[in-house]
Design an enzyme around this catalytic site. Sequence first.
Site, PDB file in Angstrom:
ATOM      1  N   TYR A  58       0.819  -1.204   0.000  1.00 19.86           N
ATOM      2  CA  TYR A  58       0.000   0.000   0.000  1.00 19.86           C
ATOM      3  C   TYR A  58       0.853   1.255   0.000  1.00 19.86           C
ATOM      4  CZ  TYR A  58       0.826   0.857   5.024  1.00 19.86           C
ATOM      5  OH  TYR A  58       1.402   1.141   6.241  1.00 19.86           O
TER       6      TYR A  58
ATOM      7  N   ARG B 101       8.279   4.092  -4.511  1.00 19.96           N
ATOM      8  CA  ARG B 101       8.324   3.096  -3.426  1.00 19.96           C
ATOM      9  C   ARG B 101       7.322   1.980  -3.686  1.00 19.96           C
ATOM     10  NH1 ARG B 101       7.524   5.287   2.500  1.00 19.96           N
ATOM     11  NH2 ARG B 101       5.352   5.389   1.783  1.00 19.96           N
TER      12      ARG B 101
ATOM     13  N   ARG C 299      -8.050 -20.455  -1.668  1.00 17.73           N
ATOM     14  CA  ARG C 299      -7.040 -20.293  -0.618  1.00 17.73           C
ATOM     15  C   ARG C 299      -5.956 -21.368  -0.711  1.00 17.73           C
ATOM     16  NH1 ARG C 299      -5.487 -21.773   4.470  1.00 17.73           N
ATOM     17  NH2 ARG C 299      -4.474 -20.118   5.659  1.00 17.73           N
TER      18      ARG C 299
ATOM     19  N   LEU D 283      11.082   1.049   6.975  1.00 16.33           N
ATOM     20  CA  LEU D 283      10.499   1.534   5.733  1.00 16.33           C
ATOM     21  C   LEU D 283      11.242   2.799   5.295  1.00 16.33           C
ATOM     22  CD1 LEU D 283       8.032   1.130   3.771  1.00 16.33           C
ATOM     23  CD2 LEU D 283       6.988   3.010   5.036  1.00 16.33           C
TER      24      LEU D 283
END
Length: 284
Positions: free
Chosen positions: A35, A54, A102, A206
């Site tokens: 995100y 990024r 899944r 980060l």
Amino acid sequence: MSSSRTVYVNGDFVAEADAKISIFDRAFLFADSVYEVTAVLDGKLVDFDNHMSRLARSLGEMEIAAPLEPGDLRAMHEALVERNGLREGLIYMQVSRGSADRDFAYPDGIQPTLIAFTQEKTLTNSPFAEMGVKVVTLPDIRWKRRDIKSTALLAQAMGKEAAKRQGAFEAWMVEDGFVTEGTSSTSFIVLADGTLVTRQLSSAILAGVTRRAIIKLAEQTGIRVDERPFSVDEALGASEAFLTSASTVVLSIIEIDGVKIGNGEPGPVARQFREHYLSEARKG
Ligand code: PDD
């Protein structure tokens, strides 16, 4: 929460109540998604290209297909700002690997899911900017690829909640005796000689977009920058401490684990960075 937003889902702008994602989406089942959060100031995107660089890196590291070209991502963000009449706040965007039955491994050719939405937030007139904020420290219990902006944020959510319960705004996470970063922000200290210290980039933290801008501003204004780890003890003895993120810009830290930093008031260095960053962001 505003209930009438227009949000973006896989190519469509829809009312938030009509936005639908499969329960088989791997973001939901495995946090298999990345995100970005971009600030919006005066209706303009702040530091957008660096957020998208990024994002491209996070996608590359996760081997998730890019859902749109960079130019189309900008157009999508601008359309969200426009459709929601957003003047000040944030845009959250998320790319997940996509949906499939899944299974830990994923099928070849899986199509990524792209969603984005706006969130109104006061960035400029935040009372926290005036008062400064308190921080507590916690062990860093995250995975070892914190350079990837993944939505696997359980440790950060738990850390932020623990901070809130102790009356603090943020938790600084500590590993091997050194501060890594805040649960959703980059950590900085200012030493008595004026040196700005923040941890060097690696997979331990980060690469903050705001961090990058602050380092650049420091260098332009002749402030010495030392990119290295620092301990909680060093932070407690610093003349200033502050945190940065797209959603908070720059906030002075006046207390860490109940100990006052400097004179216990927001310091001049953090204040100047905040003002300088906001004025640069306004110029676009
Ligand atoms: N968080 N470190 C972590 C762990 C973060 O989650 C963030 C941002 C930062 C600061 O990065 P930037 O300056 O690029 O915002 C550092 C965002 C704002 C969030 O999760 O809401």
